[in-house]
Design a protein around this motif. Structure first.
Motif, short mmCIF file in Angstrom:
data_model
loop_
_atom_site.label_atom_id
_atom_site.label_comp_id
_atom_site.label_asym_id
_atom_site.label_seq_id
_atom_site.Cartn_x
_atom_site.Cartn_y
_atom_site.Cartn_z
N ILE A 60 0.60 -1.00 0.03
CA ILE A 60 -0.11 -0.16 0.14
C ILE A 60 1.14 1.00 -0.32
CG2 ILE A 60 -2.03 0.85 1.52
CD1 ILE A 60 -2.63 -1.61 0.58
N GLY A 61 0.76 1.72 -0.98
CA GLY A 61 1.55 2.78 -1.17
C GLY A 61 1.23 4.55 -1.84
N ASP A 62 -0.05 4.10 -2.24
CA ASP A 62 -0.98 5.58 -1.99
C ASP A 62 -2.22 5.39 -1.23
OD1 ASP A 62 -2.13 4.11 -4.27
OD2 ASP A 62 -0.51 4.47 -4.76
N ALA A 63 -2.85 6.72 -1.53
CA ALA A 63 -4.22 6.50 -0.94
C ALA A 63 -5.59 5.66 -2.42
CB ALA A 63 -5.06 7.88 -1.10
N ASP A 64 -5.09 5.25 -3.75
CA ASP A 64 -5.96 5.07 -4.70
C ASP A 64 -5.12 3.28 -4.59
OD1 ASP A 64 -6.09 6.83 -5.99
OD2 ASP A 64 -4.91 6.60 -7.50
N LEU A 101 -8.67 0.67 -3.08
CA LEU A 101 -9.07 -0.74 -4.23
C LEU A 101 -8.52 -1.51 -2.83
CD1 LEU A 101 -6.64 -0.13 -6.87
CD2 LEU A 101 -8.98 -0.61 -6.61
N ALA A 102 -7.68 -1.68 -2.21
CA ALA A 102 -7.74 -3.48 -0.73
C ALA A 102 -8.92 -3.10 -0.18
CB ALA A 102 -6.23 -2.47 0.30
N VAL A 103 -9.43 -1.56 0.67
CA VAL A 103 -10.33 -1.73 1.14
C VAL A 103 -12.17 -2.10 0.44
CG1 VAL A 103 -12.16 -0.50 2.67
CG2 VAL A 103 -9.63 -0.31 2.77
N LEU A 104 -12.07 -1.67 -0.19
CA LEU A 104 -13.41 -2.36 -1.25
C LEU A 104 -13.61 -3.90 -1.45
CD1 LEU A 104 -15.34 -2.04 -3.28
CD2 LEU A 104 -14.28 -1.40 -5.17
N ALA A 105 -12.14 -4.25 -2.21
CA ALA A 105 -11.68 -5.90 -2.22
C ALA A 105 -12.45 -6.77 -0.76
CB ALA A 105 -10.48 -6.22 -2.41
N ALA A 106 -11.90 -5.79 0.41
CA ALA A 106 -12.06 -6.13 2.00
C ALA A 106 -13.45 -6.14 1.95
CB ALA A 106 -11.27 -5.98 2.90
N ALA A 107 -14.25 -5.08 1.66
CA ALA A 107 -15.18 -5.33 1.78
C ALA A 107 -16.14 -6.39 0.95
CB ALA A 107 -16.05 -4.08 1.03
N ARG A 108 -15.49 -6.48 -0.36
CA ARG A 108 -16.39 -7.43 -0.89
C ARG A 108 -15.94 -9.24 -0.65
NH1 ARG A 108 -15.43 -5.88 -7.31
NH2 ARG A 108 -16.19 -8.05 -7.56
N GLY A 109 -15.68 -8.90 0.72
CA GLY A 109 -15.42 -10.08 1.14
C GLY A 109 -13.47 -10.94 0.50
N GLY A 167 -10.00 -11.60 1.72
CA GLY A 167 -8.58 -11.26 1.85
C GLY A 167 -7.73 -10.26 1.28
N ILE A 168 -6.81 -9.31 2.89
CA ILE A 168 -6.46 -8.97 2.80
C ILE A 168 -5.15 -9.17 3.35
CG2 ILE A 168 -5.76 -6.59 2.39
CD1 ILE A 168 -7.30 -6.58 0.80
N VAL A 169 -3.74 -9.15 1.81
CA VAL A 169 -2.43 -9.22 3.06
C VAL A 169 -1.49 -7.49 2.19
CG1 VAL A 169 -0.26 -10.08 3.78
CG2 VAL A 169 -2.53 -11.29 3.58
N ALA A 170 -1.89 -6.68 3.73
CA ALA A 170 -1.14 -5.80 2.99
C ALA A 170 0.15 -5.75 3.75
CB ALA A 170 -1.81 -4.28 3.36
N VAL A 171 1.51 -4.83 2.45
CA VAL A 171 2.26 -4.50 3.42
C VAL A 171 1.91 -3.30 3.61
CG1 VAL A 171 4.83 -4.09 2.59
CG2 VAL A 171 3.39 -6.12 2.00
N ALA A 212 2.31 0.43 9.18
CA ALA A 212 0.43 1.03 10.35
C ALA A 212 0.68 2.19 11.73
CB ALA A 212 -0.01 -0.47 11.06
N GLU A 213 2.01 2.55 11.11
CA GLU A 213 2.02 3.76 11.89
C GLU A 213 1.91 4.81 10.91
OE1 GLU A 213 1.83 3.69 15.57
OE2 GLU A 213 1.42 1.87 14.71
N SER A 214 2.20 4.74 10.60
CA SER A 214 2.22 5.63 8.57
C SER A 214 0.75 6.26 9.27
CB SER A 214 3.06 5.66 7.72
OG SER A 214 1.75 5.30 6.37
N PRO A 215 1.08 7.28 8.01
CA PRO A 215 -0.31 8.15 8.50
C PRO A 215 -1.33 7.32 7.18
CG PRO A 215 0.49 10.01 8.37
CD PRO A 215 1.71 8.81 8.24
#
Length: 182
Positions: free
Chosen positions: A56-60, A64-72, A74-78, A81-84
């Motif tokens: 995850i390097g940008d807001a776009d 996409l990751a959050v939308l995919a999770a909302a659709r069911g 699984g997500i493994v995001a690099v 977690a402490e950055s904005p």
């Protein structure tokens, strides 16, 4: 069929941690795919046991990751977690269900880990501990009664208890608070 809340959601710091999580998930029957764009035009992809992964390097990419999770999916995001960006990702994913941090084994259902509660669950349990009814707690948190009941049922399952009262007591014990006086 896998429920949306059963899909794994991991935020890890390094690609090596992501590989560790992905190996475990594929061993459990999940199908890993690089990137967060979903190829399936249908909304609910939870039955496909698809886990998407990437950096995850940008807001776009975050969206996409959050939308995919909302659709069911699984997500493994690099992502740090402490950055904005990382905090926004964790906050958004937490609205869908528990988020695992790092490559450690997730706490199993009934693992009694208060940190696995989503913010809505914590707020509802706090209000119930203060004496609110579920309906009053739902209204105060701007949730439908159905959503509140679902969140509380998920909390009961997380704590491995049968009643809402037991879930509130388990939550208070874990949080380090005594139950409110009667």
């Amino acid at each position: 069929m896998t429920r949306q809340t059963d899909a794994p959601r991991h935020v890890v710091a390094t690609p090596g941690d992501a590989d560790t999580v992905l190996r475990r998930l594929t061993r459990d029957g999940w199908v890993a795919r690089d990137g967060f764009a979903l190829p399936d035009p249908g909304w609910d992809v939870s039955s496909t046991r698809l886990v998407l992964h990437g950096r995850i390097g940008d807001a776009d990419t975050l969206q996409l990751a959050v939308l995919a999770a909302a659709r069911g999916a699984g997500i493994v995001a690099v992502c740090d977690a402490e950055s904005p960006l990382g905090r926004a990702l964790v906050d958004d994913l937490s609205r869908l269900g528990p988020v695992q941090h790092g490559a450690a084994d997730p706490v199993p259902a009934g693992g009694n880990n208060v940190t696995d509660l989503v913010p809505e669950q914590r707020a509802l349990l706090d209000r119930l501990a203060a004496g609110d009814t579920i309906a009053a707690a739902a209204a105060a948190e701007f949730l439908s009664l159905r959503t509140a009941n679902r969140r509380i049922a998920e909390a009961r399952a997380l704590f491995g208890v049968r009643t809402t009262r037991e879930a509130v007591l388990a939550y208070l014990r874990q949080r380090g608070s005594a139950p409110p006086p009667r």
